[in-house]
Write a protein that holds these residues in place. Structure first.
Motif, PDB file in Angstrom:
ATOM      1  N   GLU A  70       0.842  -1.527   0.001  1.00 20.98           N
ATOM      2  CA  GLU A  70      -0.005  -0.060  -0.177  1.00 20.98           C
ATOM      3  C   GLU A  70       0.838   1.147   0.087  1.00 20.98           C
ATOM      4  O   GLU A  70       0.460   2.279  -0.571  1.00 20.98           O
ATOM      5  N   TYR A  73       4.785   0.419  -3.199  1.00 20.01           N
ATOM      6  CA  TYR A  73       4.634  -0.261  -4.323  1.00 20.01           C
ATOM      7  C   TYR A  73       4.476   0.634  -5.426  1.00 20.01           C
ATOM      8  O   TYR A  73       5.099   0.564  -6.558  1.00 20.01           O
ATOM      9  N   VAL A  74       3.425   1.547  -5.493  1.00 17.06           N
ATOM     10  CA  VAL A  74       3.260   2.373  -6.458  1.00 17.06           C
ATOM     11  C   VAL A  74       4.388   3.420  -7.030  1.00 17.06           C
ATOM     12  O   VAL A  74       4.622   3.628  -7.950  1.00 17.06           O
ATOM     13  N   ASP A  75       4.891   3.841  -5.887  1.00 18.52           N
ATOM     14  CA  ASP A  75       6.219   4.730  -6.118  1.00 18.52           C
ATOM     15  C   ASP A  75       7.256   3.928  -6.847  1.00 18.52           C
ATOM     16  O   ASP A  75       7.861   4.490  -7.610  1.00 18.52           O
ATOM     17  N   LYS A  77       7.260   1.376  -8.551  1.00 24.19           N
ATOM     18  CA  LYS A  77       6.757   1.299  -9.950  1.00 24.19           C
ATOM     19  C   LYS A  77       6.927   2.415 -10.899  1.00 24.19           C
ATOM     20  O   LYS A  77       7.381   2.227 -11.912  1.00 24.19           O
ATOM     21  N   LYS A  78       6.420   3.471 -10.497  1.00 22.37           N
ATOM     22  CA  LYS A  78       6.699   4.627 -11.148  1.00 22.37           C
ATOM     23  C   LYS A  78       8.269   5.055 -11.328  1.00 22.37           C
ATOM     24  O   LYS A  78       8.742   5.424 -12.407  1.00 22.37           O
TER      25      LYS A  78
END
Length: 131
Positions: A70, A73-75, A77-78
């Motif tokens: 949460e 992960y998103v950062d 992958k960016k």
């Protein structure tokens, strides 16, 4: 809690004191949370080919891994859009992280009962250790 640097930076933009506190608090929490999460993200090296994370959807020992997904992960992958990061959920397993390097070499780490920050540190230990 409003950080003093955030208060001085944003308070001058609002003229009503009642709305200044809410405005500054929102900006402070958003900015500082984003700053903390993104500062822990960096580009992964070329010799690291893949990261696989196995976790359980419900077990308490996987809570830190779910928190990592949460929060980081998103950062990550960016920052590394073409890098394969596989997150696999399976009921009743112990959380683990696998790193695959050049020439098919793999290492594994147990992530049981870790918090999100410790999971992130484990990922970067894999990134820093060249096989």
């Amino acid at each position: 809690m409003i950080h003093e640097s955030c208060r001085s930076r944003y308070a001058e933009n609002c003229y009503k004191s009642c709305c200044t506190v809410n405005f500054v608090y929102t900006l402070c929490t958003t900015f500082c949370h984003y700053k903390m999460a993104s500062s822990a993200v960096r580009k992964l090296p070329q010799y690291l080919k893949e990261i696989r994370i196995h976790l359980c959807q419900r077990s308490p020992s996987s809570q830190g891994v779910r928190d990592w997904v949460e929060k980081y992960y998103v950062d990550l992958k960016k920052q590394n859009p073409s890098f394969p990061i596989r997150v696999r959920e399976c009921s009743g397993i112990q959380p683990k992280m696998y790193a695959r390097y050049d020439f098919g070499k793999e290492t594994c780490a147990d992530l049981g009962n870790m918090n999100g920050q410790q999971v992130n540190e484990t990922l970067y230990k894999f990134a820093d250790s060249k096989p």
